[in-house]
Motif scaffolding. Sequence first.
Motif, PDB file in Angstrom:
ATOM      1  N   HIS A 269      23.990  37.836   1.085  1.00  0.00           N
ATOM      2  CA  HIS A 269      22.672  37.483   1.624  1.00  0.00           C
ATOM      3  C   HIS A 269      21.619  38.087   0.703  1.00  0.00           C
ATOM      4  N   ALA A 270      20.946  37.255  -0.078  1.00  0.00           N
ATOM      5  CA  ALA A 270      19.842  37.713  -0.934  1.00  0.00           C
ATOM      6  C   ALA A 270      18.581  37.709  -0.069  1.00  0.00           C
ATOM      7  N   ALA A 271      18.402  38.790   0.664  1.00  0.00           N
ATOM      8  CA  ALA A 271      17.308  38.871   1.643  1.00  0.00           C
ATOM      9  C   ALA A 271      15.973  39.117   0.957  1.00  0.00           C
ATOM     10  N   PHE A 272      14.898  38.720   1.635  1.00  0.00           N
ATOM     11  CA  PHE A 272      13.557  38.983   1.095  1.00  0.00           C
ATOM     12  C   PHE A 272      12.580  39.277   2.229  1.00  0.00           C
ATOM     13  N   GLY A 273      11.515  40.020   1.878  1.00  0.00           N
ATOM     14  CA  GLY A 273      10.481  40.387   2.847  1.00  0.00           C
ATOM     15  C   GLY A 273       9.463  39.278   3.042  1.00  0.00           C
ATOM     16  N   VAL A 274       8.435  39.574   3.826  1.00  0.00           N
ATOM     17  CA  VAL A 274       7.423  38.561   4.161  1.00  0.00           C
ATOM     18  C   VAL A 274       6.236  38.641   3.200  1.00  0.00           C
ATOM     19  N   VAL A 275       5.462  37.547   3.166  1.00  0.00           N
ATOM     20  CA  VAL A 275       4.241  37.492   2.370  1.00  0.00           C
ATOM     21  C   VAL A 275       3.082  37.983   3.239  1.00  0.00           C
ATOM     22  N   LEU A 276       2.349  38.959   2.724  1.00  0.00           N
ATOM     23  CA  LEU A 276       1.225  39.536   3.468  1.00  0.00           C
ATOM     24  C   LEU A 276      -0.099  39.086   2.868  1.00  0.00           C
ATOM     25  N   GLY A 277      -1.134  39.069   3.705  1.00  0.00           N
ATOM     26  CA  GLY A 277      -2.484  38.831   3.205  1.00  0.00           C
ATOM     27  C   GLY A 277      -3.060  40.126   2.657  1.00  0.00           C
ATOM     28  N   GLU A 278      -4.263  40.070   2.116  1.00  0.00           N
ATOM     29  CA  GLU A 278      -4.868  41.274   1.530  1.00  0.00           C
ATOM     30  C   GLU A 278      -5.234  42.306   2.592  1.00  0.00           C
ATOM     31  N   ASP A 279      -5.200  41.883   3.870  1.00  0.00           N
ATOM     32  CA  ASP A 279      -5.401  42.842   4.967  1.00  0.00           C
ATOM     33  C   ASP A 279      -4.088  43.526   5.358  1.00  0.00           C
ATOM     34  N   LYS A 280      -3.011  43.222   4.594  1.00  0.00           N
ATOM     35  CA  LYS A 280      -1.663  43.790   4.799  1.00  0.00           C
ATOM     36  C   LYS A 280      -1.022  43.343   6.117  1.00  0.00           C
ATOM     37  N   LYS A 281      -1.537  42.233   6.650  1.00  0.00           N
ATOM     38  CA  LYS A 281      -0.915  41.608   7.806  1.00  0.00           C
ATOM     39  C   LYS A 281      -0.281  40.294   7.345  1.00  0.00           C
ATOM     40  N   LYS A 282       0.559  39.700   8.197  1.00  0.00           N
ATOM     41  CA  LYS A 282       1.224  38.455   7.817  1.00  0.00           C
ATOM     42  C   LYS A 282       0.194  37.430   7.344  1.00  0.00           C
ATOM     43  N   PHE A 283       0.468  36.799   6.218  1.00  0.00           N
ATOM     44  CA  PHE A 283      -0.483  35.906   5.548  1.00  0.00           C
ATOM     45  C   PHE A 283      -0.801  34.703   6.439  1.00  0.00           C
ATOM     46  N   LYS A 284      -2.062  34.604   6.875  1.00  0.00           N
ATOM     47  CA  LYS A 284      -2.502  33.509   7.759  1.00  0.00           C
ATOM     48  C   LYS A 284      -3.836  32.970   7.261  1.00  0.00           C
ATOM     49  N   THR A 285      -4.217  31.802   7.795  1.00  0.00           N
ATOM     50  CA  THR A 285      -5.552  31.278   7.518  1.00  0.00           C
ATOM     51  C   THR A 285      -6.552  32.048   8.386  1.00  0.00           C
ATOM     52  N   ARG A 286      -7.851  31.830   8.159  1.00  0.00           N
ATOM     53  CA  ARG A 286      -8.882  32.532   8.948  1.00  0.00           C
ATOM     54  C   ARG A 286      -8.777  32.195  10.431  1.00  0.00           C
ATOM     55  N   SER A 287      -8.291  30.989  10.717  1.00  0.00           N
ATOM     56  CA  SER A 287      -8.162  30.584  12.126  1.00  0.00           C
ATOM     57  C   SER A 287      -6.867  31.107  12.750  1.00  0.00           C
ATOM     58  N   GLY A 288      -6.055  31.808  11.931  1.00  0.00           N
ATOM     59  CA  GLY A 288      -4.815  32.383  12.456  1.00  0.00           C
ATOM     60  C   GLY A 288      -3.597  31.492  12.298  1.00  0.00           C
ATOM     61  N   ASP A 289      -3.768  30.304  11.658  1.00  0.00           N
ATOM     62  CA  ASP A 289      -2.631  29.401  11.444  1.00  0.00           C
ATOM     63  C   ASP A 289      -1.824  29.838  10.223  1.00  0.00           C
ATOM     64  N   THR A 290      -0.583  29.372  10.179  1.00  0.00           N
ATOM     65  CA  THR A 290       0.256  29.616   9.003  1.00  0.00           C
ATOM     66  C   THR A 290      -0.326  28.860   7.808  1.00  0.00           C
ATOM     67  N   VAL A 291      -0.299  29.483   6.634  1.00  0.00           N
ATOM     68  CA  VAL A 291      -0.865  28.857   5.434  1.00  0.00           C
ATOM     69  C   VAL A 291       0.063  27.761   4.934  1.00  0.00           C
ATOM     70  N   ARG A 292      -0.458  26.531   4.848  1.00  0.00           N
ATOM     71  CA  ARG A 292       0.332  25.405   4.335  1.00  0.00           C
ATOM     72  C   ARG A 292       0.567  25.591   2.841  1.00  0.00           C
ATOM     73  N   LEU A 293       1.803  25.395   2.420  1.00  0.00           N
ATOM     74  CA  LEU A 293       2.168  25.657   1.028  1.00  0.00           C
ATOM     75  C   LEU A 293       1.459  24.707   0.065  1.00  0.00           C
ATOM     76  N   ILE A 294       1.297  23.458   0.443  1.00  0.00           N
ATOM     77  CA  ILE A 294       0.645  22.496  -0.450  1.00  0.00           C
ATOM     78  C   ILE A 294      -0.815  22.893  -0.694  1.00  0.00           C
ATOM     79  N   GLU A 295      -1.481  23.413   0.354  1.00  0.00           N
ATOM     80  CA  GLU A 295      -2.877  23.852   0.198  1.00  0.00           C
ATOM     81  C   GLU A 295      -2.966  25.089  -0.696  1.00  0.00           C
ATOM     82  N   LEU A 296      -1.963  25.948  -0.596  1.00  0.00           N
ATOM     83  CA  LEU A 296      -1.911  27.143  -1.436  1.00  0.00           C
ATOM     84  C   LEU A 296      -1.787  26.754  -2.915  1.00  0.00           C
ATOM     85  N   LEU A 297      -0.932  25.775  -3.205  1.00  0.00           N
ATOM     86  CA  LEU A 297      -0.739  25.328  -4.593  1.00  0.00           C
ATOM     87  C   LEU A 297      -2.005  24.663  -5.129  1.00  0.00           C
ATOM     88  N   GLU A 298      -2.672  23.884  -4.276  1.00  0.00           N
ATOM     89  CA  GLU A 298      -3.928  23.232  -4.693  1.00  0.00           C
ATOM     90  C   GLU A 298      -5.010  24.266  -4.984  1.00  0.00           C
TER      91      GLU A 298
END
Length: 661
Positions: free
Chosen positions: A439-468
């Motif tokens: 099992h090649a385990a990995f940790g979570v992606v955090l935002g700069e506030d060191k909390k789970k990376f979310k949008t300002r509205s609290g939704d999960t960040v869509r990967l396609i929007e991140l790449l754009e």
Amino acid sequence: MEAHVAQYSARLLQQEKEIKILAAEIDRLKNFGSLEVSPSLEGLRDENAKLKYRLNILQKSLQEERNKSVKSMININSRIQEIFRDAIKAAYPDLENPPLAVTPSQQPKFGDYQCNSAMSITKMLSKINEQKVSPREIADNISRNIPDNEYIEKVEIAGPGFINVHLRKDFVSKQLSSLLVNGVQPPAIEIRKKVVVDFSSPNIAKEMHVGHLRSTVIGDSMCRLFEFVGYDVLRLNHLGDWGTQFGMLIAHLQDKFPDFLTVSPPIGDLQAFYKESKRRFDTEEEFKKRAYQCVVLLQSKNPDFIKAWKLICDVSRKEFQKIYDCLDIKLIERGESFYQDMMKDIVQEFEDRGFVQMDDGRKIVFVPGCSVPLTIMKSDGGFTYDTSDLAALKQRLFEEKADIIVYVVDSGQSVHLQTVYAAGQMIGWYDPAVTRVVHAAFGVVLGEDKKKFKTRSGDTVRLIELLEEGLKRSMDKLKDKERDKVLTEEELKAAQTSVAFGCIKYADLSHNRMNDYIFSFDKMLDDRGNTAAYLLYAFTRIRSIARLANIDEEMLQKAARETKILLDHEKEWKLGKCCLRFPEILQKILDDLLLHTLCDYLYELATTFTEFYDNCYCVEKDRQTGTIVKVNMWRMLLCEATAAVMAKGFDILGIKPVQKM
């Protein structure tokens, strides 16, 4: 690590012996050539043709093995280890399993490598003989038993018993020339292994989000490394494409697009479609009942429901592919549905072996050493994730015949996966000493506030929007540096995608995958420090040195064959050795699957090159006119070797460098 060298030599010797025997047999058969044709002679001639064919195949195979041996980059650390293993055995033949510790030296004054075994051997001898022996005496004894070799110039004993190893400059020079002539080749491998890598694995009807980024990027890079060293790699995308959620999706599809069987439904936003069906499932009792009925009909392979299921999967597939195309990811789709027909047999096998217990109608399996049992059948007769993961494991072991199986899945699944692996061992599917399941385990992606990376509205960040967003910021960065004024439109576009996707990948891969990491565009696009932006700029700078000196590829290749690489300056010597550490780095990653080691190495190589370039003139110019008066070709070759190793490192990380930036 390179005990395979002896096995490799023995294999070549065995092939050569067989070729000699076959050749002698063919000569014997030729003596029958003047005899009249007879059935027995025809048989001999057939045998002769077969022998010639086998001889030809073996000769080709032998030549390929020899070519690999010549072209493969040498893992110098492993070779030094082999030398010290022999020296320790010669010095202390009665010592069983003596410790062997050889590492690159951290400071030039301590040589190039260091053997630190003497202190541990001292402790072993004192326990056996109950007499005190000086570690320096042991180090001296080991040093006197070092066999003749082409690698070591001299050894020195320092401190309490460290053996400092100095490499021969002519050996390093020859290896650099070989690198330039043959290209960056993988270290020789013992056998070609079959590797299955399970990664990415999004769920149908849900958009890929930032959480999928890590599995996708890490898994792809691991596959690239395995492929580079010559393994047979199967890249699997274990999609969540089966289960009870499809009941509500199909029921909602029937209501919203009743003619879906004849007219392709225009589902534009599958995420919204999923949310609508989930809301109805949670609030409408009648809809919920119908959703369960749809699941039953789907699992019974009703053609209309299979078609509805395929339609939903196809919409998701197209969205996933946009992301895979951006990131240059190649995958074979093999979702949970692939294993459905195998699950009944899995349950039966565990029952036949007496491992199944009943618990409120469920069939469960307790695995020794694991805290939570596996549920292999629900009380309603349905299967679970536990069942499909066991089926997938067995299929990969028995049908794919995998030697290594890597699951690139987040750390949260650790207990579940370890239980599945332990169940596979318990039932006798594999022996962990023979087959590596990890099992090649990995940790979570955090935002700069060191909390789970979310949008300002609290939704999960869509990967396609991140790449754009990455593409936009990359272009802004290039324009800030006024690269749009010196690059063509095509070159600027190539630089934009190289920096954007390279930085996103590198920011992930440069962190120890087992830790969480903070996602920051500002940090990853910074061209200072250990970032892809810095390395990509460094690479284009190195590539530009030969171009600005009007030296083309053909001239460099000619020089690689004819010009000796001098390593007299301390910075030349440091850079040359750094280039040749590449196979050691790859071997370490093959052992522990931690890719940040490669990122750290590439950063070290780039900074070592900067030291070299600042101190050693590659191209000498007239100070008044700026015209080139001298090209130090051996230094140009060092530039080329550095760029070649960096390019291969980028390739393993899935990063595409550009020649101009």
